[in-house]
Design a protein around this motif. Structure first.
Motif, short mmCIF file in Angstrom:
data_model
loop_
_atom_site.label_atom_id
_atom_site.label_comp_id
_atom_site.label_asym_id
_atom_site.label_seq_id
_atom_site.Cartn_x
_atom_site.Cartn_y
_atom_site.Cartn_z
N SER A 8 0.83 -1.20 0.00
CA SER A 8 0.00 0.00 0.00
C SER A 8 0.86 1.25 0.00
N THR A 9 2.01 1.20 0.67
CA THR A 9 2.94 2.33 0.66
C THR A 9 3.45 2.57 -0.76
N LYS A 10 3.86 1.51 -1.42
CA LYS A 10 4.35 1.62 -2.80
C LYS A 10 3.27 2.17 -3.71
N ASP A 11 2.05 1.69 -3.52
CA ASP A 11 0.96 2.12 -4.38
C ASP A 11 0.63 3.60 -4.14
N ARG A 12 0.71 4.05 -2.88
CA ARG A 12 0.47 5.46 -2.59
C ARG A 12 1.53 6.33 -3.25
N ILE A 13 2.76 5.89 -3.22
CA ILE A 13 3.84 6.65 -3.86
C ILE A 13 3.60 6.74 -5.36
N LEU A 14 3.24 5.61 -5.99
CA LEU A 14 2.99 5.61 -7.42
C LEU A 14 1.81 6.51 -7.78
N GLY A 15 0.74 6.45 -6.98
CA GLY A 15 -0.41 7.29 -7.24
C GLY A 15 -0.09 8.76 -7.12
N ALA A 16 0.68 9.11 -6.07
CA ALA A 16 1.07 10.51 -5.88
C ALA A 16 1.97 10.99 -7.02
N ALA A 17 2.92 10.15 -7.40
CA ALA A 17 3.83 10.52 -8.48
C ALA A 17 3.07 10.71 -9.79
N GLU A 18 2.14 9.82 -10.06
CA GLU A 18 1.35 9.92 -11.29
C GLU A 18 0.59 11.24 -11.33
N GLU A 19 -0.06 11.60 -10.23
CA GLU A 19 -0.81 12.86 -10.19
C GLU A 19 0.10 14.06 -10.39
N LEU A 20 1.26 14.05 -9.73
CA LEU A 20 2.17 15.19 -9.82
C LEU A 20 2.84 15.27 -11.19
N SER A 30 9.51 17.19 -7.83
CA SER A 30 10.59 16.73 -6.95
C SER A 30 10.12 15.54 -6.13
N LEU A 31 11.09 14.76 -5.66
CA LEU A 31 10.76 13.64 -4.78
C LEU A 31 10.13 14.14 -3.48
N ARG A 32 10.51 15.33 -3.02
CA ARG A 32 9.91 15.89 -1.81
C ARG A 32 8.41 16.12 -2.02
N GLN A 33 8.04 16.61 -3.21
CA GLN A 33 6.61 16.79 -3.51
C GLN A 33 5.88 15.45 -3.50
N VAL A 34 6.52 14.44 -4.04
CA VAL A 34 5.91 13.10 -4.08
C VAL A 34 5.71 12.56 -2.67
N THR A 35 6.74 12.68 -1.84
CA THR A 35 6.64 12.14 -0.48
C THR A 35 5.58 12.89 0.33
N THR A 36 5.48 14.20 0.11
CA THR A 36 4.46 14.98 0.82
C THR A 36 3.07 14.54 0.39
N ARG A 37 2.85 14.38 -0.93
CA ARG A 37 1.54 13.97 -1.44
C ARG A 37 1.19 12.55 -0.96
N ALA A 38 2.18 11.67 -0.92
CA ALA A 38 1.92 10.28 -0.54
C ALA A 38 1.94 10.07 0.97
N ASP A 39 2.38 11.10 1.71
CA ASP A 39 2.49 11.02 3.17
C ASP A 39 3.43 9.90 3.59
N VAL A 40 4.62 9.90 2.96
CA VAL A 40 5.67 8.95 3.32
C VAL A 40 6.98 9.73 3.42
N ASN A 41 8.02 9.08 3.92
CA ASN A 41 9.32 9.75 3.97
C ASN A 41 10.17 9.33 2.77
N ILE A 42 11.26 10.05 2.59
CA ILE A 42 12.10 9.80 1.41
C ILE A 42 12.70 8.41 1.43
N ALA A 43 12.89 7.86 2.63
CA ALA A 43 13.45 6.50 2.73
C ALA A 43 12.53 5.48 2.06
#
Length: 211
Positions: A8-20, A30-43
């Motif tokens: 689910s974490t991976k899927d949230r990241i993919l969904g956020a990246a797709e939207e952005l 930026s990856l920071r924008q993706v992590t903020t949208r997905a509510d995950v950390n850069i790790a």
């Protein structure tokens, strides 16, 4: 509340990246924008994808793998059940793509991501798409050539390029024909597919232009 699973974490990241990517493009996201949208950390991004380039590739893979499987399955059925018939081959190319575009779970955003891929010069992405999905176009080219043996390979690939462009335009729903309020999405998509298939068949059957 249960902790999020790795999937689910991976899927949230993919969904956020797709939207952005759809909104801002690849270079401007930026990856920071993706992590903020997905509510995950850069790790989490580094763990699942390793780099922004791999993240871009996986956004495409998530949609393209499903569409590719549907296309090739429908193509195999067309060749078995209607050998020598061009229309079922074109339907196998067009229908899964339009279905993906109408998918309520992010299909529209992914179409905009495709448009970004056309607009932005991203050699790594183009290489990835060619290596992983170029065989699909070759399979359809071979099948169409079997129906139109008089058409040269060069003319065939020109026309396949035009079909792919027209299909992308139809997927984005940018055209003059908009879905009437009383028409369901599925019915509108079926009509779009029928019209595009008819148009493509006529174009493919047209006489070759002398060079």
């Amino acid at each position: 509340m249960a902790a999020a699973t790795p999937f689910s974490t991976k899927d949230r990241i993919l969904g956020a990246a797709e939207e952005l990517f759809a909104l801002h493009g690849f270079a401007s996201t930026s990856l920071r924008q993706v992590t903020t949208r997905a509510d995950v950390n850069i790790a989490a991004v580094n763990y699942h994808f390793g780099s922004k380039e791999n993240l871009v590739n996986e956004v495409f893979r998530r949609r393209m793998d499903v569409m590719t499987a549907a296309r090739l399955s429908q193509l195999e059925t067309a060749l078995q059940q209607a050998p020598g018939k061009l229309e079922p081959i074109l339907a196998a190319f067009v229908e899964p793509a339009l279905a993906m575009a109408q998918d309520g779970q992010g299909g529209g955003a992914f179409v905009r991501v495709i448009a970004r891929a056309y607009a932005e010069k991203n050699d790594n992405l183009r290489k990835f798409l060619s290596e992983h999905y170029g065989h699909v176009l070759r399979e359809f080219g071979k099948a169409i050539a079997g129906c139109l043996p008089e058409l040269s390979k060069e003319a065939l690939y020109w026309r396949l390029d035009f079909l792919a462009g027209a299909l992308t335009y139809a997927m984005a729903d940018f055209g003059l024909i908009k879905r009437p309020a009383h028409v369901a999405e599925a019915a509108h998509r079926e009509r779009a597919a029928r019209e595009l298939i008819r148009f493509a068949e006529a174009g493919l059957r047209a006489g070759s232009v002398e060079s």
